[in-house]
Motif scaffolding. Structure first.
Motif, PDB file in Angstrom:
ATOM      1  N   ALA A  78       6.283  -2.076  -2.007  1.00  0.00           N
ATOM      2  CA  ALA A  78       6.103  -2.084  -3.424  1.00  0.00           C
ATOM      3  C   ALA A  78       7.070  -3.183  -3.913  1.00  0.00           C
ATOM      4  N   LEU A  79       7.550  -4.312  -3.152  1.00  0.00           N
ATOM      5  CA  LEU A  79       8.350  -5.385  -3.733  1.00  0.00           C
ATOM      6  C   LEU A  79       7.405  -6.453  -4.400  1.00  0.00           C
ATOM      7  N   ASP A  80       7.983  -7.042  -5.459  1.00  0.00           N
ATOM      8  CA  ASP A  80       7.302  -8.194  -6.076  1.00  0.00           C
ATOM      9  C   ASP A  80       6.772  -9.055  -5.028  1.00  0.00           C
ATOM     10  N   ALA A  81       5.775  -9.548  -5.010  1.00  0.00           N
ATOM     11  CA  ALA A  81       5.008 -10.535  -3.965  1.00  0.00           C
ATOM     12  C   ALA A  81       5.833 -11.618  -3.822  1.00  0.00           C
ATOM     13  N   ARG A  82       6.579 -12.363  -4.732  1.00  0.00           N
ATOM     14  CA  ARG A  82       7.343 -13.656  -4.561  1.00  0.00           C
ATOM     15  C   ARG A  82       8.647 -13.052  -3.794  1.00  0.00           C
ATOM     16  N   LEU A  98      -1.508  -5.497  -8.288  1.00  0.00           N
ATOM     17  CA  LEU A  98      -0.215  -5.234  -8.935  1.00  0.00           C
ATOM     18  C   LEU A  98       0.812  -6.444  -8.759  1.00  0.00           C
ATOM     19  N   ARG A  99       0.257  -7.375  -7.958  1.00  0.00           N
ATOM     20  CA  ARG A  99       1.381  -8.558  -7.663  1.00  0.00           C
ATOM     21  C   ARG A  99       2.445  -8.074  -6.807  1.00  0.00           C
ATOM     22  N   LEU A 100       2.070  -7.120  -5.776  1.00  0.00           N
ATOM     23  CA  LEU A 100       3.301  -6.389  -4.971  1.00  0.00           C
ATOM     24  C   LEU A 100       2.913  -6.802  -3.549  1.00  0.00           C
ATOM     25  N   ALA A 101       3.592  -6.443  -2.768  1.00  0.00           N
ATOM     26  CA  ALA A 101       3.511  -6.519  -1.136  1.00  0.00           C
ATOM     27  C   ALA A 101       4.593  -5.803  -0.373  1.00  0.00           C
ATOM     28  N   ARG A 112       9.218  -2.905 -12.060  1.00  0.00           N
ATOM     29  CA  ARG A 112       8.689  -1.544 -12.856  1.00  0.00           C
ATOM     30  C   ARG A 112       7.203  -1.321 -12.591  1.00  0.00           C
ATOM     31  N   ARG A 113       6.466  -2.414 -12.340  1.00  0.00           N
ATOM     32  CA  ARG A 113       5.043  -2.229 -11.705  1.00  0.00           C
ATOM     33  C   ARG A 113       4.784  -1.462 -10.580  1.00  0.00           C
TER      34      ARG A 113
END
Length: 178
Positions: free
Chosen positions: A97-101, A77-80, A22-23
């Motif tokens: 805009a994917l979650d970093a993990r 935003l902890r995105l990558a 969502r972020r």
């Protein structure tokens, strides 16, 4: 429903896709639910866009490298973003805009699966079968022209090779091909 139809019509985690959190809406306000990736047999699928939907299918044996990017806003935003490199062309295999993990997981699984797929892929060697004509396997049965001599121990008849046997150091008769 086919994988392509499923990939172009669904959003979120439907169809087995890992999608933006969502972020990610801060960077992709309309498409954060559509951005995502999925692995299928022999390929990685990258799904993008809400208005102009696109699906990038990257064959795993053709992957040259994988890059994870994270700018300062994405880091906050902890995105990558992940870019799957193949031969240069009109298609960009990049999803952001994917979650970093999830981005790290995409990088790790893509590199591992690409190495495994390339190890068993033989499609780039398709001409090797044409290079080995069947008549070459029967060449051992044919004597050297003009001599009547048998072939060498390995059936070697290539020019410049001299099979062992009597008379090979002698002067050939007139008209003989050596």
């Amino acid at each position: 429903m086919s994988v392509v139809d499923d990939s172009l019509t669904t959003s979120g985690d439907q169809g087995g896709f890992v999608h933006s959190p969502r972020r990610g809406a801060w960077l992709r306000p309309f498409a954060f639910r559509r951005n995502g990736y999925r692995f299928v047999q022999g390929a990685v699928l990258l799904r993008l866009g809400a208005v102009w939907r696109s699906l990038v299918i990257v064959p795993l044996p053709r992957v040259q490298s994988v890059k994870v990017e994270q700018g300062p806003l994405e880091r906050a935003l902890r995105l990558a973003a992940v870019h799957v490199h193949t031969v240069a062309g009109p298609v960009s295999a990049r999803v952001g805009a994917l979650d970093a993990r999830d981005a790290q997981r995409l990088w790790s699984e893509t590199t591992q699966r690409a190495v495994e797929a390339a190890a068993v892929d033989t499609s780039h060697r398709w001409r090797e079968r044409e290079a080995r004509p069947e008549s070459a396997t029967h060449a051992a049965d044919v004597p050297w022209p003009g001599t009547g001599a048998p072939a060498g121990p390995d059936g070697d008849h290539r020019p410049g090779t001299v099979p062992p046997g009597p008379g090979w150091s002698d002067v050939p008769p007139t008209g003989a091909v050596r």
